[in-house]
Scaffold this active site. Structure first.
Site, PDB file in Angstrom:
ATOM      1  N   ASP A  24       0.824  -1.216   0.000  1.00 30.11           N
ATOM      2  CA  ASP A  24       0.000   0.000   0.000  1.00 30.11           C
ATOM      3  C   ASP A  24       0.854   1.259   0.000  1.00 30.11           C
ATOM      4  O   ASP A  24       0.434   2.298   0.520  1.00 30.11           O
ATOM      5  CB  ASP A  24      -0.905  -0.003   1.236  1.00 30.11           C
ATOM      6  CG  ASP A  24      -0.110  -0.042   2.541  1.00 30.11           C
ATOM      7  OD1 ASP A  24       0.940  -0.714   2.566  1.00 30.11           O
ATOM      8  OD2 ASP A  24      -0.519   0.593   3.531  1.00 30.11           O
ATOM      9  N   SER A  26       2.181   4.674  -0.679  1.00 33.41           N
ATOM     10  CA  SER A  26       1.556   5.865  -1.259  1.00 33.41           C
ATOM     11  C   SER A  26       2.382   6.279  -2.484  1.00 33.41           C
ATOM     12  O   SER A  26       3.498   5.778  -2.682  1.00 33.41           O
ATOM     13  CB  SER A  26       1.544   6.993  -0.227  1.00 33.41           C
ATOM     14  OG  SER A  26       2.880   7.295   0.116  1.00 33.41           O
ATOM     15  N   THR A  29       5.946   7.248  -1.699  1.00 31.20           N
ATOM     16  CA  THR A  29       6.761   6.121  -1.202  1.00 31.20           C
ATOM     17  C   THR A  29       7.108   5.144  -2.322  1.00 31.20           C
ATOM     18  O   THR A  29       8.257   4.690  -2.428  1.00 31.20           O
ATOM     19  CB  THR A  29       6.025   5.385  -0.054  1.00 31.20           C
ATOM     20  OG1 THR A  29       5.728   6.350   0.954  1.00 31.20           O
ATOM     21  CG2 THR A  29       6.880   4.295   0.548  1.00 31.20           C
ATOM     22  N   LYS A  97      -5.332   0.953   2.527  1.00 31.63           N
ATOM     23  CA  LYS A  97      -4.765   1.999   3.408  1.00 31.63           C
ATOM     24  C   LYS A  97      -5.703   3.195   3.363  1.00 31.63           C
ATOM     25  O   LYS A  97      -6.005   3.703   2.279  1.00 31.63           O
ATOM     26  CB  LYS A  97      -3.392   2.409   2.875  1.00 31.63           C
ATOM     27  CG  LYS A  97      -2.783   3.640   3.515  1.00 31.63           C
ATOM     28  CD  LYS A  97      -1.543   4.039   2.695  1.00 31.63           C
ATOM     29  CE  LYS A  97      -0.950   5.349   3.154  1.00 31.63           C
ATOM     30  NZ  LYS A  97      -0.189   5.201   4.393  1.00 31.63           N
ATOM     31  N   GLU A 178      -2.261   0.347  13.417  1.00 34.53           N
ATOM     32  CA  GLU A 178      -0.798   0.355  13.295  1.00 34.53           C
ATOM     33  C   GLU A 178      -0.165   1.547  14.007  1.00 34.53           C
ATOM     34  O   GLU A 178      -0.034   2.632  13.440  1.00 34.53           O
ATOM     35  CB  GLU A 178      -0.383   0.363  11.814  1.00 34.53           C
ATOM     36  CG  GLU A 178       1.132   0.379  11.644  1.00 34.53           C
ATOM     37  CD  GLU A 178       1.604   0.391  10.191  1.00 34.53           C
ATOM     38  OE1 GLU A 178       0.780   0.597   9.288  1.00 34.53           O
ATOM     39  OE2 GLU A 178       2.813   0.203   9.966  1.00 34.53           O
ATOM     40  N   LYS A 220      -0.953  -4.015  14.332  1.00 35.65           N
ATOM     41  CA  LYS A 220       0.283  -4.018  13.538  1.00 35.65           C
ATOM     42  C   LYS A 220       1.319  -3.150  14.239  1.00 35.65           C
ATOM     43  O   LYS A 220       1.431  -1.944  13.966  1.00 35.65           O
ATOM     44  CB  LYS A 220      -0.009  -3.497  12.120  1.00 35.65           C
ATOM     45  CG  LYS A 220       1.222  -3.361  11.241  1.00 35.65           C
ATOM     46  CD  LYS A 220       0.847  -3.255   9.776  1.00 35.65           C
ATOM     47  CE  LYS A 220       2.061  -2.995   8.917  1.00 35.65           C
ATOM     48  NZ  LYS A 220       1.809  -3.156   7.491  1.00 35.65           N
ATOM     49  N   SER A 290       3.089  -8.360   8.628  1.00 41.66           N
ATOM     50  CA  SER A 290       2.453  -7.545   7.600  1.00 41.66           C
ATOM     51  C   SER A 290       3.567  -6.680   7.036  1.00 41.66           C
ATOM     52  O   SER A 290       3.637  -5.477   7.279  1.00 41.66           O
ATOM     53  CB  SER A 290       1.340  -6.678   8.213  1.00 41.66           C
ATOM     54  OG  SER A 290       0.854  -5.773   7.246  1.00 41.66           O
ATOM     55  N   GLY A 292       6.114  -4.800   4.419  1.00 45.10           N
ATOM     56  CA  GLY A 292       6.216  -4.118   3.145  1.00 45.10           C
ATOM     57  C   GLY A 292       7.599  -4.382   2.580  1.00 45.10           C
ATOM     58  O   GLY A 292       7.811  -5.293   1.778  1.00 45.10           O
ATOM     59  N   ARG A 293       8.580  -3.608   3.104  1.00 45.00           N
ATOM     60  CA  ARG A 293       9.948  -3.727   2.588  1.00 45.00           C
ATOM     61  C   ARG A 293      10.529  -5.131   2.766  1.00 45.00           C
ATOM     62  O   ARG A 293      11.230  -5.626   1.889  1.00 45.00           O
ATOM     63  CB  ARG A 293      10.843  -2.694   3.276  1.00 45.00           C
ATOM     64  CG  ARG A 293      10.673  -1.304   2.712  1.00 45.00           C
ATOM     65  CD  ARG A 293      11.203  -0.261   3.646  1.00 45.00           C
ATOM     66  NE  ARG A 293      10.339  -0.060   4.807  1.00 45.00           N
ATOM     67  CZ  ARG A 293      10.582   0.808   5.787  1.00 45.00           C
ATOM     68  NH1 ARG A 293      11.679   1.542   5.740  1.00 45.00           N
ATOM     69  NH2 ARG A 293       9.739   0.958   6.785  1.00 45.00           N
TER      70      ARG A 293
HETATM   71  P1  13P Z   1       7.306  -2.011   6.283  1.00 45.66           P
HETATM   72  O1  13P Z   1       7.203  -3.492   6.574  1.00 45.66           O
HETATM   73  O2  13P Z   1       8.169  -1.685   5.111  1.00 45.66           O
HETATM   74  O3  13P Z   1       7.623  -1.227   7.546  1.00 45.66           O
HETATM   75  O4  13P Z   1       5.866  -1.525   5.814  1.00 45.66           O
HETATM   76  C1  13P Z   1       4.767  -1.933   6.504  1.00 45.66           C
HETATM   77  C2  13P Z   1       3.710  -0.918   6.426  1.00 45.66           C
HETATM   78  O5  13P Z   1       2.625  -1.183   5.974  1.00 45.66           O
HETATM   79  C3  13P Z   1       4.001   0.433   6.937  1.00 45.66           C
HETATM   80  O6  13P Z   1       2.803   1.145   7.078  1.00 45.66           O
END
Ligand code: 13P
Length: 340
Positions: A24, A26, A29, A97, A178, A220, A290, A292-293
């Site tokens: 998600d 933005s 990002t 998001k 989160e 989260k 959960s 992202g990176r």
């Molecule tokens: P990261 O795992 O890269 O921190 O991203 C998770 C996320 O959704 C941040 O809002």
């Protein structure tokens, strides 16, 4: 409020060893992520990249939910199948998001509060119609010496998270709550535990006041971990013990799942830390991810914007999903990083 549906969707996302893919980012990002592989962030490039992620064979064994950005939930495959439907047909719950980013908190230098409550009820209705089963709102708490965060900065963010979560549940969407304590800075693990404790305590007090159903949400959080610039970095066992101690103290057992963010940890670190927590034995909640990176960095590095690399990029996503699936059961080891 349809409590049964909220409970069953929240549990489904973290059932059978599954976790969440946070896709998600933005527009600013995802541009940063694309810049790192010298790919221009255009709408077709973003669509193609997300399609690559969502069509990867086999991820449905490990991924129970995917978080989308507003642009992405409106995009489709070239055959016209909306991404939300594509995911749902694979047994993966699409999420969205809904916050509008962290902005400077007036009168509190160095602190932020997340915006996006205005018009949120109407946006949630639209996202539900577009197929979303859950939502995400990220609060950002920075640590700067002993003065930041302030108790008020924490309270303002906890209040916004609770307003968001209550609205989500009213509209039938599972809220992912989160509150992220950032790992930027030079603080040690003890200071992270102290701040994370105050944040979780405040968040659950506000959620309770706002009549949020704990069984129908997911948390989260950050892991309890030293700042990136701290000279003393901790082992996965130390991170796991501090994190689980903190969560045991402040997260009600009624919450079905904890889905950690990766927050700047490497892919391997995030998997090793999750594994160490699940090795400690059973916890009151599912202890999942959960990321992202930590799921996508190897995918972006393999893809580089080239069609010829799509298969390799999808293999990278499969590998990280599978290894995090193993970490959900405490069955991961670093040796498994070798090979695909
Ligand atoms: P990261 O795992 O890269 O921190 O991203 C998770 C996320 O959704 C941040 O809002």
């Amino acid at each position: 409020m349809d409590s049964d549906k909220l409970r069953s969707v929240a549990s489904a996302i973290v059932s059978n060893g599954k976790g969440v893919l946070a896709a998600d980012e933005s527009s600013p990002t995802i541009k940063k992520r694309f810049d790192s592989i010298q790919v221009e962030s255009t709408e077709p490039a973003r669509r193609r990249y997300r399609e690559l992620l969502f069509t990867t064979d086999g991820i449905e064994r490990y991924i129970g939910g995917v978080i989308l950005f507003d642009e992405t939930i409106r995009q489709s495959t070239p055959d016209g199948v909306p991404f939300a439907r594509l995911l749902a047909e694979r047994g993966i719950v699409p999420g969205i998001k809904v916050d509008r980013g962290a902005k400077a908190l007036a009168q509190f230098p160095g602190e932020k509060v997340t915006e996006g409550l205005d018009g949120l009820r109407e946006r949630l209705v639209e996202y539900r119609e577009l197929g979303a089963g859950f939502a995400k709102w990220r609060a950002v708490i920075d640590i700067d010496g002993h003065d930041v965060p302030t108790p008020f900065g924490i309270r303002a963010n906890a209040h916004a998270l609770a307003r968001y979560a209550a609205l989500c549940q009213e509209e039938g969407l599972v809220p992912i709550v989160e509150p992220e304590v950032l790992m930027d800075g030079a603080h040690g693990i003890e200071r992270c535990e102290e701040v994370t404790s105050r944040v979780l305590e405040a968040v659950f007090a506000e959620l309770d006041l706002h009549c949020v159903l704990f069984e129908g949400m997911l948390l989260k959080p950050n892991m309890v971990i030293a700042g990136k610039k701290c000279a003393r970095q901790n082992s996965p066992i130390e991170v796991a013990e501090a994190t689980i101690r903190c969560l045991n103290r402040y997260v009600p057992a009624a919450v079905p799942g904890i889905v950690f963010l990766s927050g700047g940890q490497s892919a391997e670190e995030a998997t090793a830390n999750l594994n160490a927590m699940n090795l400690m034995g059973r916890h009151p909640w599912e202890v999942s991810f959960s990321y992202g990176r930590a799921l996508q960095a190897p995918v972006l590095a393999a893809w580089k914007g080239l069609e010829d690399n799509v298969a390799a990029a999808q293999r990278a996503l499969c590998k990280r999903s599978r290894l995090n699936g193993l970490a959900r059961e405490g069955k991961y080891s670093r040796e498994m990083e070798a090979g695909e």
